[in-house]
Design a protein around this motif. Structure first.
Motif: not given
Lengths: 208, 208
Positions: A4-8, A11
């Motif tokens: 739910s986040t950009k980094q997540g 990945i």
């Protein structure tokens, strides 16, 4: 895959490309939905061997999606599996810690995981059963299906372990209920959770 | 191994014998407590390869037991790991779903799992960190330790996946904090949960 986040998200995207390259040849005979499920299992376990261990009955995806779209109940054998299922519109239950379930387990000298399935049957369960841990819960499910005492639309039956797991999964492939399972002792919570979450996602937005 | 019924106990006992026979030679240099941990990991995953993948720092068991006997806090990266830890006398927390954590994740463009570790540090955490899923949570832990901004007694650092997991675990072995980890992409919730539950059991009753 749940990010739910950009980094997540980045990945998950990169992982998906790696997973595809590792298992593409082994999943060549699967439908796109079936491939999505296997990809998510391999993503969750970092174990490409699952591309060879996973087996789905031909109607597993179709019947599971039908049940999920109707928001029918999901039950799990252990709470760890339940806690991995966070985006479903219907109910997700695990009865292993209910007092009534403890009483059933003691009375019949069965595991609490198996007693939890019996408890669900006693209380009019209708939907999908997700077993990520306990062979005894899978055996109980099969027994109740044969006696026509539980209304199961599909089974994710991937218990893990060196005692009973492989045999219970063989038994599952011999009954006429839509199912996914894994060959041999391997399986477990991440395999179960990856499968149901992949199906929930497909049921909501189509192909992952 | 957590079994509370006769049937469950018998399965666990038989499984333990099988696991021992599979990994005995590979664990010959470990202490009895360390062996117990590896046995429980292999029991939980049905994957004997973990006997070769698991690495513990020499003070990992001692420092973890000290923290557990003091009932210090345990935090986990994801709720699935938390829900597998059911017999601890102290607190077990996972902050991934806290509103404050979501805000930290958005503000710094990091995963919610990493933000959860930051949140714990901001709120005076002291104890054991259990990471079964997110490399980003492990990197955040290492960063905070290096900046002396978190009080970590030991780390169970076994994130899983093809992106970042192996590198994050390498990074963990290069800092001077008691830790257990696994080589390569493999790891995950069952490995993390097996490790902490084995330690909790040893802290209560001595050798498993």
């Amino acid at each position: 895959m749940g990010a739910s986040t950009k980094q997540g998200y980045e990945i998950a995207k990169k992982s998906r490309q790696i997973v595809k390259s590792l298992i593409d040849e082994k999943t060549i005979n699967l439908t796109d939905d079936e491939k999505s499920i296997v990809e998510r299992i391999v993503h969750s376990t970092a174990d490409p061997e699952y591309a060879e261990l996973v087996n789905m009955s031909s109607n597993f995806v179709e019947m599971s999606l039908k049940s999920l779209k109707n928001n029918e109940d999901i039950i799990t054998d252990i709470t760890m599996v339940k806690s991995g299922i966070t985006t479903y519109g219907g109910s997700v239950n695990c009865y292993i810690n209910e007092n009534e379930v403890k009483k059933i387990a003691q009375k019949y000298e069965i595991t609490r995981a198996a007693a939890g399935i019996q408890y669900a049957a006693n209380n009019g369960f209708e939907g999908i059963i997700v077993i990520g841990n306990a062979p005894t819960a899978l055996y109980k499910t099969i027994e109740l299906i044969k006696k026509d005492e539980i209304n199961v639309k599909s089974i994710i039956g991937v218990p893990v372990g060196f005692v009973g797991a492989a045999d219970s999964k063989n038994a599952l492939t011999n009954i006429n209920i839509p199912n996914i399972t894994t060959k041999g002792p391997k399986g477990g919570t991440p395999v179960a959770v990856a499968t149901i979450n992949s199906l929930i996602r497909i049921s909501k937005i189509g192909q992952e």
